[in-house]
Design a protein around this motif. Sequence first.
Motif, mmCIF file in Angstrom:
data_model
loop_
_atom_site.group_PDB
_atom_site.id
_atom_site.type_symbol
_atom_site.label_atom_id
_atom_site.label_comp_id
_atom_site.label_asym_id
_atom_site.label_seq_id
_atom_site.Cartn_x
_atom_site.Cartn_y
_atom_site.Cartn_z
ATOM 1 N N GLU A 176 0.842 -1.213 0.000
ATOM 2 C CA GLU A 176 0.000 0.000 0.000
ATOM 3 C C GLU A 176 0.868 1.250 0.000
ATOM 4 O O GLU A 176 0.566 2.235 -0.690
ATOM 5 C CB GLU A 176 -0.912 -0.025 1.230
ATOM 6 C CG GLU A 176 -1.896 1.141 1.266
ATOM 7 C CD GLU A 176 -2.810 1.075 2.464
ATOM 8 O OE1 GLU A 176 -3.433 2.103 2.788
ATOM 9 O OE2 GLU A 176 -2.897 -0.008 3.097
ATOM 10 N N PHE A 177 1.958 1.209 0.782
ATOM 11 C CA PHE A 177 2.874 2.349 0.837
ATOM 12 C C PHE A 177 3.535 2.582 -0.520
ATOM 13 O O PHE A 177 3.684 3.720 -0.973
ATOM 14 C CB PHE A 177 3.944 2.112 1.906
ATOM 15 C CG PHE A 177 5.011 3.171 1.934
ATOM 16 C CD1 PHE A 177 4.759 4.424 2.483
ATOM 17 C CD2 PHE A 177 6.262 2.904 1.384
ATOM 18 C CE1 PHE A 177 5.753 5.401 2.488
ATOM 19 C CE2 PHE A 177 7.250 3.873 1.392
ATOM 20 C CZ PHE A 177 6.996 5.129 1.950
ATOM 21 N N GLU A 178 3.932 1.498 -1.180
ATOM 22 C CA GLU A 178 4.560 1.608 -2.499
ATOM 23 C C GLU A 178 3.596 2.191 -3.528
ATOM 24 O O GLU A 178 3.986 3.002 -4.379
ATOM 25 C CB GLU A 178 5.061 0.233 -2.953
ATOM 26 C CG GLU A 178 6.251 -0.289 -2.152
ATOM 27 C CD GLU A 178 6.657 -1.681 -2.566
ATOM 28 O OE1 GLU A 178 5.925 -2.294 -3.377
ATOM 29 O OE2 GLU A 178 7.700 -2.159 -2.083
ATOM 30 N N LEU A 179 2.329 1.782 -3.437
ATOM 31 C CA LEU A 179 1.320 2.322 -4.352
ATOM 32 C C LEU A 179 1.115 3.813 -4.115
ATOM 33 O O LEU A 179 0.984 4.598 -5.062
ATOM 34 C CB LEU A 179 -0.006 1.570 -4.165
ATOM 35 C CG LEU A 179 -0.069 0.144 -4.722
ATOM 36 C CD1 LEU A 179 -1.373 -0.522 -4.347
ATOM 37 C CD2 LEU A 179 0.099 0.171 -6.248
ATOM 38 N N TYR A 180 1.091 4.192 -2.845
ATOM 39 C CA TYR A 180 0.912 5.615 -2.524
ATOM 40 C C TYR A 180 2.123 6.420 -2.988
ATOM 41 O O TYR A 180 1.975 7.536 -3.506
ATOM 42 C CB TYR A 180 0.710 5.795 -1.019
ATOM 43 C CG TYR A 180 0.356 7.215 -0.650
ATOM 44 C CD1 TYR A 180 -0.945 7.694 -0.799
ATOM 45 C CD2 TYR A 180 1.338 8.089 -0.171
ATOM 46 C CE1 TYR A 180 -1.268 8.990 -0.473
ATOM 47 C CE2 TYR A 180 1.020 9.394 0.155
ATOM 48 C CZ TYR A 180 -0.285 9.838 -0.006
ATOM 49 O OH TYR A 180 -0.596 11.138 0.310
ATOM 50 N N LEU A 181 3.322 5.864 -2.811
ATOM 51 C CA LEU A 181 4.539 6.536 -3.258
ATOM 52 C C LEU A 181 4.538 6.691 -4.773
ATOM 53 O O LEU A 181 4.920 7.737 -5.312
ATOM 54 C CB LEU A 181 5.767 5.732 -2.816
ATOM 55 C CG LEU A 181 7.138 6.393 -3.044
ATOM 56 C CD1 LEU A 181 7.243 7.677 -2.240
ATOM 57 C CD2 LEU A 181 8.253 5.431 -2.657
ATOM 58 N N LEU A 182 4.081 5.656 -5.471
ATOM 59 C CA LEU A 182 3.994 5.695 -6.928
ATOM 60 C C LEU A 182 2.974 6.741 -7.376
ATOM 61 O O LEU A 182 3.203 7.481 -8.335
ATOM 62 C CB LEU A 182 3.610 4.315 -7.465
ATOM 63 C CG LEU A 182 3.595 4.153 -8.995
ATOM 64 C CD1 LEU A 182 4.988 4.390 -9.569
ATOM 65 C CD2 LEU A 182 3.087 2.774 -9.382
#
Length: 265
Positions: free
Chosen positions: A3-9
């Motif tokens: 989820e964090f990676e998606l938000y960062l992306l």
Amino acid sequence: MEEFELYLLFTLAQVVLAVILFTIIFRVGKFVVNYLMHNEYLKNSAVFNIREYFPEEEIPSLRQIYYLSMILIFTVTMLYILFSWGPETVNIAYIDIILSCFLVTKIKPDSLKHKLMLFSLVPFGSINFLIFGMTYVNLVDFIHAPLYLYFVKMYYQKFIEFTETNSLGITIILLYSIIFISFIITMVVEQVSPLNSLVMVSNAFTSNGYSILGASGWGKINSLFLVWSGFFLSGVGTATLTVAIVMKHVDKEFDRLEKLVKKNK
């Protein structure tokens, strides 16, 4: 973690989108301005010739007013970006984008410092706010907004240089100081937004009362435009009439002296 990676992306995509949109807006704006500046009809038209509306003596003063007005606009925009006052923030976001496009043309990317300044001029927060609302990308404004202080200093230096070069008076700086100080005091004491404070001070200064004219952000900006346009145009009209009366009197005296000289011959 995913989820964090998606938000960062998603955040990175917002940054890239802001750069792309700003580049497009800047290119389109530059094309339109260049077209208008090189249009033969507009260049030769009396309608777009400032000397048709103002006496030659008044034009240098207009340049002074331009520099000081830009300083005030930079200040108000910076305050809105940093503190997000009320519904007018949306209107200021558009103004921030336009100002950023304009200021980009004032910087030459000839050094690392200037290249960093150009990157900081990209209104990430304003573009992101208009499309997505408030997100972490808006934190970039804490780098973007203070850059307006640099241009406040630059335009003040331009004002002083232009004033000294053309041997102009600095009485206008007193007028500006009164308005600027009243603007700050009204904002603090009346606990109103910068735009509301500017409208109130403008109305009070031009004897139109001390109320806020305009229910929307654009309505208030239009109110400011009308108030100050009327103020300056009425001042120019008075000056033009005075010059006309004086010149008429001088011409009469010249004719009388000319007749007197001819008579004595």
